[in-house]
Design a protein around this motif. Sequence first.
Motif, PDB file in Angstrom:
ATOM      1  N   GLN A  28      41.520  65.772  34.756  1.00 60.53           N
ATOM      2  CA  GLN A  28      41.096  64.557  34.922  1.00 60.53           C
ATOM      3  C   GLN A  28      42.396  63.548  34.342  1.00 60.53           C
ATOM      4  N   SER A  29      43.175  62.963  35.749  1.00 57.82           N
ATOM      5  CA  SER A  29      44.131  62.176  35.377  1.00 57.82           C
ATOM      6  C   SER A  29      43.766  60.772  35.497  1.00 57.82           C
ATOM      7  N   THR A  30      42.694  60.534  36.126  1.00 60.49           N
ATOM      8  CA  THR A  30      41.992  59.273  36.646  1.00 60.49           C
ATOM      9  C   THR A  30      41.387  58.630  35.562  1.00 60.49           C
ATOM     10  N   ALA A  31      41.560  57.361  35.133  1.00 61.20           N
ATOM     11  CA  ALA A  31      40.752  56.621  34.265  1.00 61.20           C
ATOM     12  C   ALA A  31      39.256  56.469  34.654  1.00 61.20           C
ATOM     13  N   HIS A  32      38.163  56.703  33.834  1.00 56.43           N
ATOM     14  CA  HIS A  32      36.752  56.653  34.220  1.00 56.43           C
ATOM     15  C   HIS A  32      36.403  55.232  33.933  1.00 56.43           C
ATOM     16  N   LEU A  33      37.137  54.342  33.185  1.00 54.88           N
ATOM     17  CA  LEU A  33      36.634  53.143  32.768  1.00 54.88           C
ATOM     18  C   LEU A  33      37.572  52.049  33.041  1.00 54.88           C
ATOM     19  N   SER A  34      37.092  51.253  33.412  1.00 53.52           N
ATOM     20  CA  SER A  34      38.049  49.743  34.035  1.00 53.52           C
ATOM     21  C   SER A  34      38.612  49.187  32.716  1.00 53.52           C
ATOM     22  N   THR A  35      39.492  48.170  32.908  1.00 53.52           N
ATOM     23  CA  THR A  35      39.860  47.538  31.860  1.00 53.52           C
ATOM     24  C   THR A  35      38.798  46.574  31.358  1.00 53.52           C
ATOM     25  N   LEU A  36      38.179  45.786  32.349  1.00 53.55           N
ATOM     26  CA  LEU A  36      36.849  45.107  31.916  1.00 53.55           C
ATOM     27  C   LEU A  36      35.821  45.806  31.277  1.00 53.55           C
ATOM     28  N   GLN A  37      35.450  47.170  31.774  1.00 60.42           N
ATOM     29  CA  GLN A  37      34.477  47.913  30.922  1.00 60.42           C
ATOM     30  C   GLN A  37      35.085  48.195  29.565  1.00 60.42           C
ATOM     31  N   CYS A  38      36.489  48.842  29.256  1.00 64.73           N
ATOM     32  CA  CYS A  38      36.812  48.881  28.074  1.00 64.73           C
ATOM     33  C   CYS A  38      36.860  47.539  27.176  1.00 64.73           C
ATOM     34  N   ARG A  39      36.971  46.338  27.536  1.00 64.77           N
ATOM     35  CA  ARG A  39      36.876  45.151  26.890  1.00 64.77           C
ATOM     36  C   ARG A  39      35.385  44.979  26.379  1.00 64.77           C
ATOM     37  N   ASP A  40      34.549  45.186  27.517  1.00 63.82           N
ATOM     38  CA  ASP A  40      33.044  44.736  27.297  1.00 63.82           C
ATOM     39  C   ASP A  40      32.648  45.814  26.232  1.00 63.82           C
ATOM     40  N   LEU A  41      32.835  47.004  26.382  1.00 65.51           N
ATOM     41  CA  LEU A  41      32.432  48.218  25.366  1.00 65.51           C
ATOM     42  C   LEU A  41      33.008  47.988  23.973  1.00 65.51           C
ATOM     43  N   ALA A  42      34.311  47.635  24.050  1.00 69.41           N
ATOM     44  CA  ALA A  42      34.775  47.236  22.492  1.00 69.41           C
ATOM     45  C   ALA A  42      34.105  45.908  21.935  1.00 69.41           C
ATOM     46  N   ALA A  43      33.936  45.030  22.752  1.00 69.53           N
ATOM     47  CA  ALA A  43      33.254  43.748  22.120  1.00 69.53           C
ATOM     48  C   ALA A  43      31.834  44.343  21.738  1.00 69.53           C
ATOM     49  N   LEU A  44      30.992  45.149  22.667  1.00 74.71           N
ATOM     50  CA  LEU A  44      29.805  45.586  21.860  1.00 74.71           C
ATOM     51  C   LEU A  44      29.759  46.224  20.786  1.00 74.71           C
ATOM     52  N   ARG A  45      30.828  47.028  20.851  1.00 71.57           N
ATOM     53  CA  ARG A  45      30.903  47.922  19.592  1.00 71.57           C
ATOM     54  C   ARG A  45      31.349  47.146  18.192  1.00 71.57           C
ATOM     55  N   ASN A  46      32.076  46.174  18.370  1.00 68.98           N
ATOM     56  CA  ASN A  46      32.342  45.254  17.261  1.00 68.98           C
ATOM     57  C   ASN A  46      31.232  44.120  17.108  1.00 68.98           C
TER      58      ASN A  46
END
Length: 102
Positions: A28-46
Motif C-alpha cells: 500500500q503505497s498510496t495514502a488513505h487519509l487526506s491532509t484535511l482528514q489528518c488535520r481534522d482527526l488530529a484536532a479531534l484527538r487533541n
Amino acid sequence: MKNQPRKWLRLSPLLILLAGCAAGGVPQSTAHLSTLQCRDLAALRNNAPPTPERNRSELAALRQAGYDPSRWYDPYYPGDLQAAQRQVDRWFQAECQQVPPA
C-alpha cells in the motif's frame, strides 16, 4: 474420487488469495487519509471542539475503512465500527505524523 479435480479448482483461487495475504499482500503505497482528514482527526484527538467539518472528515475516513452507517439493521454493530476505527487509527499513525496542526 471424481470430484477431486473440481474441488481443487474451487479452492485454488482461495489458496492463492490466502498465500498473498500471508506474504504481506499488496503493498500500500498510496495514502488513505487526506491532509484535511489528518488535520481534522488530529484536532479531534487533541480534544478540539467537534465541528460539522471534522465530523464529516472522520465519517469519510471510517467509510474508507469499510464502515457503512447507512444500513438499517447491522448485525455486526458495534464490532464493524470498532474495526473501522482501529483501521483509521493505523492509517493515522502511519500517514499523519508530518501534518502540521491547523
